[in-house]
Design a protein around this motif. Structure first.
Motif, PDB file in Angstrom:
ATOM      1  N   GLU A 201      -6.923  65.468 101.818  1.00 57.53           N
ATOM      2  CA  GLU A 201      -6.720  64.060 101.529  1.00 57.53           C
ATOM      3  C   GLU A 201      -5.232  63.822 101.262  1.00 57.53           C
ATOM      4  OE1 GLU A 201      -9.045  61.136  99.080  1.00 57.53           O
ATOM      5  OE2 GLU A 201     -10.179  62.975  98.686  1.00 57.53           O
ATOM      6  N   ALA A 202      -4.731  62.682 101.705  1.00 60.61           N
ATOM      7  CA  ALA A 202      -3.299  62.393 101.559  1.00 60.61           C
ATOM      8  C   ALA A 202      -2.873  62.375 100.098  1.00 60.61           C
ATOM      9  CB  ALA A 202      -2.963  61.062 102.215  1.00 60.61           C
ATOM     10  N   ARG A 203      -3.808  62.008  99.211  1.00 61.77           N
ATOM     11  CA  ARG A 203      -3.415  61.879  97.806  1.00 61.77           C
ATOM     12  C   ARG A 203      -3.437  63.212  97.059  1.00 61.77           C
ATOM     13  NH1 ARG A 203      -8.492  60.072  94.288  1.00 61.77           N
ATOM     14  NH2 ARG A 203     -10.147  60.648  95.707  1.00 61.77           N
ATOM     15  N   LYS A 204      -3.791  64.285  97.736  1.00 59.53           N
ATOM     16  CA  LYS A 204      -3.885  65.569  97.032  1.00 59.53           C
ATOM     17  C   LYS A 204      -2.496  66.126  96.738  1.00 59.53           C
ATOM     18  CE  LYS A 204      -6.880  69.413  96.779  1.00 59.53           C
ATOM     19  NZ  LYS A 204      -8.175  69.885  97.239  1.00 59.53           N
TER      20      LYS A 204
ATOM     21  N   ARG B  12      -5.403  64.387 106.452  1.00 55.63           N
ATOM     22  CA  ARG B  12      -4.537  64.947 107.480  1.00 55.63           C
ATOM     23  C   ARG B  12      -4.655  66.449 107.538  1.00 55.63           C
ATOM     24  NH1 ARG B  12       1.108  62.889 108.698  1.00 55.63           N
ATOM     25  NH2 ARG B  12       0.629  60.713 108.434  1.00 55.63           N
TER      26      ARG B  12
ATOM     27  N   VAL C  66       0.494  66.862 101.885  1.00 59.53           N
ATOM     28  CA  VAL C  66       0.875  66.445 103.246  1.00 59.53           C
ATOM     29  C   VAL C  66       2.394  66.453 103.441  1.00 59.53           C
ATOM     30  CG1 VAL C  66      -1.181  65.084 103.762  1.00 59.53           C
ATOM     31  CG2 VAL C  66       0.737  64.008 102.566  1.00 59.53           C
TER      32      VAL C  66
ATOM     33  N   THR D  37      -5.936  58.656 105.521  1.00 57.88           N
ATOM     34  CA  THR D  37      -6.247  59.058 104.161  1.00 57.88           C
ATOM     35  C   THR D  37      -6.420  60.569 104.102  1.00 57.88           C
ATOM     36  OG1 THR D  37      -8.540  58.528 104.600  1.00 57.88           O
ATOM     37  CG2 THR D  37      -7.283  56.892 103.391  1.00 57.88           C
TER      38      THR D  37
END
Ligand SMILES: Cc1cc2nc3c(=O)[nH]c(=O)nc-3n(C[C@H](O)[C@H](O)[C@H](O)COP(=O)(O)OP(=O)(O)OC[C@H]3O[C@@H](n4cnc5c(N)ncnc54)[C@H](O)[C@@H]3O)c2cc1C
Ligand code: FES
Ligand code: FES
Lengths: 298, 160
Positions: B21-24, B5, B68, B3
């Motif tokens: 965060e991966a969702r950024k 990286r 990411v 979640t």
């Protein structure tokens, strides 16, 4: 930060990607160009538990020749349609069509297969796939299956792909040599999705001055791209001239089922479809004449 | 699985490393984590072009990419245009001279689009310029002046 939380994977191989998808049946989403998925995530219209980013799978980044036509891997970008010589030589219609697909800043990321998998009924690539009899290769852990384009698109944003499959390749056969093609659309702003669009193909027997073959595929006027065979049949055997285009335009309205939305009424879309039919056929005939002039035949 | 990286990117020639965060989204990463607030956020779904930056030499929408995904990439933002001493890039000068901006919100995106266009097509004609600019929206409705700005920039870049 707008997208909902998810587990992110960016595998290097197709096998790994398929294993992750298979382990999360239904909760996993493939991330290709992201140009449709990311807006859905940003607006939280999609909430996958797992996102499988396929961009790092090098083996899927290709456009290569087939015996006839080209095979395009899942990571080939829409911009490649304008940049690859192979496309220009073998499928110039795809090169021409790329101009209508969003903007250069979107085509740099958006993939060709992503557009097919997303299956927006107003998108150009699904209509092109139908027009050119493309085949789609869906790969799962148990292997690959090849789906003809006319059974791939099922409804709005719905295809024959299973949640644990990846569309790994699309194959566009080279269209018949004696056929000329055109693509046209009407949209609110250049690069927007089409209100109505058409892909038309035309072949003419020069000596008899008669249409021998025709293809008419409409987009933006139904749940999938729509091939209107009645309108194609109306052209066969006719003299390639305005009267024939008028007849096809009239018949075309019977095969499409446009909806009303905030951008256009059904009547408007029908009228545009008829007008585009005539324009597209004129354009295709013009190209046929150029083709014949360059090959030296009558 | 992850979640969050670590992301390594080179932005305007400077290396950065950060855990995200991966969702950024990439634009939020540039603005919030790297402090590069020149890139603007408008619609956040790819339509307006305010967030346009260059990734490995091509324009992309940084609002519909994840940070990411940029790991290992070379990025250029509007901050990368002017000289370190503050001397404006010819594209920026042309926008100033031809009044290609009013409020300036859309301007970073227009500048980056123009940058890629003129790097690859120094002789772009009006049609081509319009096609590229169609991917950016300006709410101050300055399109005619923006078009003139790009034409002037093209001339200046061809005859430095
Ligand atoms: C402002 C704007 C304007 C646009 N205008 C147009 C336009 O005029 N015409 C047009 O056609 N498109 C347009 N698009 C959409 C764009 O072309 C998208 O890139 C495309 O529809 C989806 O491709 P993608 O690679 O970005 O897929 P993604 O966004 O990554 O994925 C879209 C969907 O398909 C699935 N998917 C993607 N690839 C695969 C695969 N290989 N296997 C299985 N599933 C997969 C994803 O899981 C997701 O559900 C526009 C987009 C924007 C932001
Ligand atoms: S903020 Fe990215 S395109 Fe509008
Ligand atoms: S200058 Fe104000 S939005 Fe373009």
């Amino acid at each position: 930060m707008k997208p909902p939380r998810f587990d992110y994977y960016d595998p290097r191989t197709l096998q790994e990607a398929l294993e992750i998808l298979d382990a999360h049946q239904g909760d996993g989403k493939v991330l290709a160009g992201g140009q449709s998925l990311m807006p859905l995530l940003n607006m939280r219209l999609a909430r996958p538990k797992v996102v499988v980013d396929i961009n790092r799978i090098q083996a899927l980044s290709y456009i290569r020749p087939m015996e006839s036509g080209v095979a395009i891997g899942a990571n080939a970008r829409q911009r490649a349609l304008q940049q690859e010589n192979l496309i220009a030589e073998r499928l110039p219609l795809l090169r021409e069509a790329a101009y209508y697909i969003a903007h250069p800043q979107i085509r740099s990321r958006g993939t060709i297969c992503g557009s097919l998998a997303h299956a927006d009924p107003a998108a150009e690539l699904p209509a092109l796939a139908m027009a050119l009899d493309a085949e789609l290769v869906a790969t799962g852990l148990r292997g690959a299956r090849t789906i003809p384009s006319d059974s791939f698109f099922l409804s709005f944003f719905t295809t024959d792909l299973q949640p644990n499959e990846i569309l790994t390749e699309v194959r566009f056969p080279a269209p018949p040599k004696d056929m000329a093609w055109s693509i046209l659309e009407v949209s609110r702003r250049h690069g927007d999705f089409a209100l109505v669009g058409i892909v038309a193909g035309l072949a003419v027997d020069q000596e008899r001055q008669a249409v021998t073959d025709a293809r008419l595929i409409y987009f933006g006027v139904g749940p999938t791209p729509i091939r209107v065979k009645q309108a194609e049949r109306a052209l066969i055997g006719q003299r390639p001239a305005e009267a024939a285009w008028d007849a096809a335009a009239r018949v075309a309205g019977q095969g499409i089922d446009p909806s009303n939305d905030i951008h256009a009424t059904e009547e408007y879309r029908r009228a545009v479809a008829a007008t585009l039919t005539k324009r597209a056929l004129r354009a295709a005939l013009g190209k046929l004449k150029d083709l014949n002039a360059s090959t030296g035949s009558a | 699985m992850a979640t969050s990286r670590t992301v390594k990117v080179r932005v305007n020639g400077v290396d950065h490393e950060a855990t995200v965060e991966a969702r950024k989204t990439l634009v939020d990463f540039l603005r919030e984590d790297l402090g590069l607030t020149g890139t603007n956020v408008g619609c956040e779904h790819g339509v307006c072009g305010a967030c346009t930056i260059l990734m490995n030499g091509e324009t992309v929408r940084s609002c519909i990419m994840l940070a990411v995904q940029a790991d290992g990439a070379e990025l250029m933002t509007v901050e990368g245009l002017a000289q370190p001493g503050g001397e404006l890039h010819p594209i920026q000068e042309s926008f100033r001279d031809k009044h290609g901006l009013q409020c300036g919100f859309c301007t970073p995106g227009f500048l980056m689009t123009t940058y890629e266009l003129l790097s690859k097509h120094p002789h772009a004609d009006e049609e081509e310029i319009k096609e590229w600019l169609s991917g950016n929206l300006c709410r101050c409705t300055g399109y005619q002046d923006i078009l003139e700005s790009v034409k002037l920039a093209a001339t200046r870049l061809r005859n430095p």
